[in-house]
Design a protein around this motif. Structure first.
Motif, mmCIF file in Angstrom:
data_model
loop_
_atom_site.group_PDB
_atom_site.id
_atom_site.type_symbol
_atom_site.label_atom_id
_atom_site.label_comp_id
_atom_site.label_asym_id
_atom_site.label_seq_id
_atom_site.Cartn_x
_atom_site.Cartn_y
_atom_site.Cartn_z
ATOM 1 N N SER A 1 0.864 -1.206 0.000
ATOM 2 C CA SER A 1 0.000 0.000 0.000
ATOM 3 C C SER A 1 0.889 1.241 0.000
ATOM 4 O O SER A 1 2.110 1.138 0.100
ATOM 5 N N ASN B 1 1.717 4.649 2.040
ATOM 6 C CA ASN B 1 1.505 5.268 3.371
ATOM 7 C C ASN B 1 1.307 6.768 3.264
ATOM 8 O O ASN B 1 1.282 7.331 2.171
ATOM 9 N N GLU B 2 1.231 7.408 4.424
ATOM 10 C CA GLU B 2 0.971 8.836 4.437
ATOM 11 C C GLU B 2 2.117 9.649 3.872
ATOM 12 O O GLU B 2 1.932 10.823 3.500
ATOM 13 N N ASN B 3 3.300 9.030 3.775
ATOM 14 C CA ASN B 3 4.474 9.721 3.217
ATOM 15 C C ASN B 3 4.589 9.479 1.702
ATOM 16 O O ASN B 3 5.641 9.766 1.108
ATOM 17 N N ALA C 1 4.665 0.714 1.070
ATOM 18 C CA ALA C 1 4.877 0.010 2.331
ATOM 19 C C ALA C 1 4.195 -1.347 2.270
ATOM 20 O O ALA C 1 3.206 -1.548 1.574
ATOM 21 N N ASP D 1 -4.304 4.299 -4.663
ATOM 22 C CA ASP D 1 -5.017 5.301 -3.855
ATOM 23 C C ASP D 1 -5.950 6.112 -4.734
ATOM 24 O O ASP D 1 -6.008 5.916 -5.951
#
Length: 466
Positions: A60, A62-64, A68, A148
């Protein structure tokens, strides 16, 4: 069963069945191997697709905005370097990020093929083959997925070493070929035994025909299968018909001889009552006519039974009997017998053999000084027939080549001081010729006359080696 020959029916059938069976097994082996390879490759591709989906589901963003995840594929080969089992997830297009790779790949770049060369299918997947830095042949399963809601696209690739497929196919082929070889050898042996057993009645027919040919039997005896029984019945019918023809010919010859006997006897009696000059002439002509009639009757009889299976005479008893009779009539002459073909059977009627032997021995005794030698020897096959030579040689004065030609002419006598009609040698020549033999005269080793007869014999079965 006898040994196989180039014209053997058994050999032809066995070879035909064997070739067909071997060809069939080869085709079956190739078909099964091909089907197994196709199934193995499909299973291998399905495995790669399953690993690919597992990696997709495990990764997936990640927020960065980094990739990941820790895919667990359950195969240690993805953790060992250079195995050819790799996975990689990397950003595509505007999405630039550090890719995730399996421990087995490390920092080594993985070759890829452009989409223009191997396009994606309707499920946005594609498969192609490459080679890694270690020289392994790899099969690649690839897909691109938007992870996403911002349109970031990630390309996932999973590779598998094709050596696994080759090893599986090789092991399967080895087992397959071993099993088919054992099955094929057993099948060929079973087919050969079945053919040999099935054709065994033909051996019995052949043996029965040999018994007829050699005089040990007069008909095809024994029980035969329904497929062969009509042939045996036809052969027996042919033999019976042949025998009836021969008996009819003998009866007609006998009737003709009997009908001519009385008129010739009357002529001879009338000749004695005539004046000496005319009576002698008439008597000589009547005797010559009697001999010639008998000669032609013999030829007709021989022609009726020539080449039949019924004309069979064992040579040695006839030779012994005729020589014994001639010995008694000519006690001052020594008769020597040299038989180098014991047990030989002449393909001739007994009375014809007796007639030619009687003529030749009587002629030899007429001119021999003290010895007559009779030899009998088997010859090599001539024109596909088994032959033997019967030679009669005396120690008399012999004949010159020109005299030999004259002696073979009908009615010619080279010595008018001795009794005879001059028909003996001519009759011998005619009888031998009717049996497809040869008769010749020559000067013998002792200087006398040598009469050679090449006569047909019945082939004797050679003894089998132990």
């Amino acid at each position: 069963m006898r040994g196989f020959g180039a014209q053997s029916l058994t050999l032809r059938v066995v070879l035909s069945v064997s070739i067909w069976a071997i060809a069939g097994l080869v085709v079956i082996a190739i078909a099964i191997s091909t089907l197994y390879r196709r199934d193995a490759e499909k299973s291998f591709r399905d495995l790669l697709r399953a690993h690919l989906f597992n990696v997709v589901n495990s990764v997936s963003i990640n927020e960065n905005k980094q990739l990941a995840g820790r895919p667990e594929l359950g195969d240690l080969q993805f953790s060992q370097p250079g195995t050819g089992w790799y996975w990689i997830a990397e950003g595509v297009g505007q999405y630039k990020t550090t890719p995730l790779v399996s421990p087995s790949l490390g920092a080594t770049p993985l070759p890829e093929k452009p989409a223009s060369e191997v396009p994606f299918d309707i499920r946005f997947q594609r498969f192609y083959d490459i080679k890694d830095a270690a020289g392994n042949s790899l099969s690649v399963a690839e897909t691109e997925v938007e992870l996403d809601d911002q349109g970031d696209i990630v390309r996932f690739r999973v590779t598998g070493n094709k050596a696994v497929v080759e090893a599986s196919v090789t092991a399967f082929n080895r087992s397959l070929y071993l099993a088919l070889t054992i099955f094929g050898a057993g099948s060929l042996l079973a087919n050969a035994l079945a053919i040999l057993i099935g054709l065994r009645p033909l051996d019995r027919v052949r043996n029965a025909l040999e018994n007829i040919r050699t005089g040990r039997a007069e008909r095809l005896e024994g029980r035969f299968p329904s497929e062969i029984r009509p042939l045996a019945n036809e052969v027996n019918a042919l033999i019976d018909n042949n025998r009836r023809i021969i008996e009819r010919a003998r009866m007609q010859v006998g009737n003709l001889a009997h009908s001519l006997k009385t008129p010739i006897a009357v002529l001879l009696n009338e000749a004695r009552a005539m004046t000496q000059a005319h009576g002698t002439l008439v008597a000589q002509q009547a005797e010559a006519m009697q001999l010639q009639v008998q000669s032609y009757l013999n030829r007709a009889r021989i022609a009726a039974q020539r080449e039949t299976v019924l004309a069979r005479t064992e040579a040695r008893p006839v030779l012994d009997r005729i020589v014994r009779v001639m010995q008694k009539l000519n006690r001052e002459i020594e008769f020597e017998m040299d038989d180098k073909a014991p047990g030989a059977v002449l393909a001739m009627e007994q009375q014809d053999i007796e007639e030619i032997l009687g003529n030749l021995l009587e002629n030899a005794a007429r001119f021999a000084r003290s010895e007559i030698r009779v030899s009998f020897v088997e010859l090599d096959q001539q024109d596909g027939r088994d032959m033997a030579e019967l030679a009669i040689e005396d120690d008399g004065p012999g004949l010159e080549p020109d005299e030999i030609k004259e002696a073979l002419k009908r009615g010619r006598r080279l010595d008018e001081s001795r009794p005879g009609s001059g028909l003996g040698l001519s009759i011998v020549s005619e009888i031998v010729s009717e049996y497809s033999g040869r008769f010749s005269l020559s000067r013998g080793a002792s200087g006398g006359l040598r009469a050679s007869l090449i006569l047909p014999i019945v082939a004797q079965e050679k003894p089998k080696r132990g």
